[in-house]
Design a protein around this motif. Structure first.
Motif, short mmCIF file in Angstrom:
data_model
loop_
_atom_site.label_atom_id
_atom_site.label_comp_id
_atom_site.label_asym_id
_atom_site.label_seq_id
_atom_site.Cartn_x
_atom_site.Cartn_y
_atom_site.Cartn_z
N GLU A 1 0.83 -1.21 0.00
CA GLU A 1 0.00 0.00 0.00
C GLU A 1 0.86 1.25 0.00
OE1 GLU A 1 -4.14 1.70 1.71
OE2 GLU A 1 -3.46 -0.29 2.29
N TYR B 1 2.36 1.68 -3.48
CA TYR B 1 1.39 2.00 -4.53
C TYR B 1 0.82 3.41 -4.37
CZ TYR B 1 1.61 -3.04 -5.46
OH TYR B 1 2.04 -4.32 -5.76
N VAL B 2 0.72 3.88 -3.15
CA VAL B 2 0.32 5.28 -2.94
C VAL B 2 1.34 6.21 -3.59
CG1 VAL B 2 0.10 7.09 -1.18
CG2 VAL B 2 -1.09 4.89 -0.88
N VAL C 1 -6.15 -3.81 -2.26
CA VAL C 1 -5.14 -2.75 -2.11
C VAL C 1 -4.88 -2.06 -3.45
CG1 VAL C 1 -2.70 -2.32 -1.60
CG2 VAL C 1 -4.04 -3.81 -0.12
N ARG D 1 -7.78 0.24 -4.22
CA ARG D 1 -7.85 1.38 -3.30
C ARG D 1 -6.77 2.43 -3.61
NH1 ARG D 1 -8.08 -1.56 0.84
NH2 ARG D 1 -5.92 -1.52 1.59
N THR D 2 -5.62 1.99 -4.09
CA THR D 2 -4.50 2.92 -4.26
C THR D 2 -4.35 3.46 -5.67
OG1 THR D 2 -3.05 1.00 -4.58
CG2 THR D 2 -3.16 1.94 -2.35
#
Length: 425
Positions: free
Chosen positions: A211, A214-215, A260, A263-264
């Motif tokens: 996460e 990837y953010v 994940v 979401r990212t």
């Protein structure tokens, strides 16, 4: 889940008794389950359902041609890291548009082979590589599609030898320099920037590092797009771990990993590529070995197997754990013995485990190393002039040898004695 289960007290590979394979092929050998390979690929494919994506099997985990053929028939892409792996991919039926070429040291010959043979993209790892690829592509009158691998400086919290996303690792360019390098790439002839690549390590058992990485990739995507780059593809790497120790808590599932990703980076409208290898192949394979001797030492019992560190080097190299089970299931309440389990190679490092409690075994008994389908056969060698061991693929009730054991003559005859060492006639 895998397809290696006890049936009537005998370990089976799908519907084939492991002892039956041993009797025909001899020990030691690797055996893989087509059903398990298929199931694990589909878990990743389904985890990204609803997003444009390609699951690119990381060939370095297990590069046997039969395993690759299973993946190719499922519609997988493939991630290669050498010219040899590229040749394997083409021979197994992967079209160029499903082949991703990674690795920090691509040579001119490898670039030429991929450009002329067809390639989905090069995952470029450095500015010198970018410049060289530009020169090769321009000379050939072709265009090289590239992503640039960024190093997000994220601690994957895995073994130091398989961590790849920290600032001290050799992989990728620092994410802080990404805008500069992408600008250089856009100005080079023969180069087409198509996306971003990131890979932070292997055998991750926590989703938090994914996460975090990837953010950072999502933020970089927005920045690069604002700079005028057409970022339409994100290669998010692989690395999701498998449960080597079944008594421990299980690593995250592919579906949780997919959440994940959504979401990212799911809002960016990019095609998603992932490169799982270990999770597809790891639990799809066993290493089967026979006990040669049970030896009593000063203060311990040794279980001496016919498999050795040259066949499965992970324990010697990483201190890695593999569950080791008898092929004939021990009855409930059977006596156990604590063993150091070792191989016959002349190295003290040829030790698979120390102080392992096992059902009591005798010479001639068979044991199986679970979770041996990834980084087993591909990392093996002929140290001590021990032949590479056979690989077997099981499909339901049938099995086939997919790599034969070479003879000693096969090994010896690969060497050449120069004429000036030969005895005169």
């Amino acid at each position: 889940m895998d397809h290696f289960l006890y049936k009537d007290g005998v370990l089976h590979a799908e519907d084939v008794p492991v002892a039956e394979i041993a009797a025909e092929v001899g020990t030691p050998f690797y055996v893989y389950s087509r059903a398990t390979l298929t199931r694990h690929f589909r878990l990743f494919d389904e985890a990204l359902d609803g997003m444009e994506h390609l699951v690119c099997y990381a060939m370095k985990a297990n590069s046997n041609q039969a395993v690759l053929a299973v993946m190719a028939k499922l519609g997988a892409g493939v991630d290669v890291v050498s010219g040899g792996e590229y040749a394997r991919a083409k021979a197994a039926g992967f079209p160029g548009e499903r082949i991703v070429f990674s690795g920090v040291g691509k040579t001119v010959a490898e670039m030429e082979a991929a450009l002329t043979g067809g390639i989905r993209q090069f995952n470029v790892e450095s500015e010198p590589e970018l410049a060289r690829l530009s020169g090769v592509a321009t000379r050939l009158g072709l265009t090289a599609p590239v992503t640039i691998r960024v190093n997000p400086d994220v601690d994957a919290k895995t073994h130091e030898k398989i961590a790849t996303g920290k600032s001290e690792n050799k992989f990728g360019i620092p994410i802080s320099r990404a805008r500069t390098v992408y600008a250089e790439a856009a100005a080079l002839p023969g180069i087409e920037v198509v996306g971003i690549d990131v890979h932070i390590g292997s055998q991750l058992t926590d989703l938090a590092p994914f996460e975090a990485a990837y953010v950072k990739v999502a933020e970089l995507t927005e920045t690069l797009r604002a700079d005028g780059h057409d970022i339409r593809r994100l290669d998010l790497g692989g690395g999701l771990g498998i449960p080597y120790e079944r008594s421990n808590s299980a690593p995250p599932l592919p579906v949780e990993y997919g959440d994940v990703v959504r979401r990212t980076v799911g809002h960016l409208g990019c095609e998603i590529e992932i490169e799982p290898g270990r999770l597809i192949a790891g639990n799809a394979g066993l290493l089967v070995s026979e006990v040669i001797y049970v030896k009593s030492g000063e203060d311990r019992e040794f279980l001496i197997l016919d498999a050795a560190m040259n066949d499965l080097i992970r324990p010697a190299m990483y201190g890695a754990y593999h569950e080791i089970v008898p092929v004939i299931e021990a009855p409930a309440g059977a006596e156990t013995t604590t063993y150091d389990i070792v191989g016959p190679v002349c190295e003290s490092g040829d030790t698979f485990t120390k102080g392992r409690a096992m059902p009591s075994l005798a010479a001639g008994d068979l044991v199986a190393f679970r979770s041996a389908g990834a980084y087993g056969a591909v990392m093996s060698s002929e140290y001590n002039t021990r032949p590479l061991i056979p690989e077997v693929l099981v499909d339901g009730h049938q099995f086939a040898v997919i790599r034969a054991r070479p003879t000693f003559d096969d090994i010896i005859n690969r060497d050449t004695i120069p004429h000036w060492l030969e005895d005169p006639a």
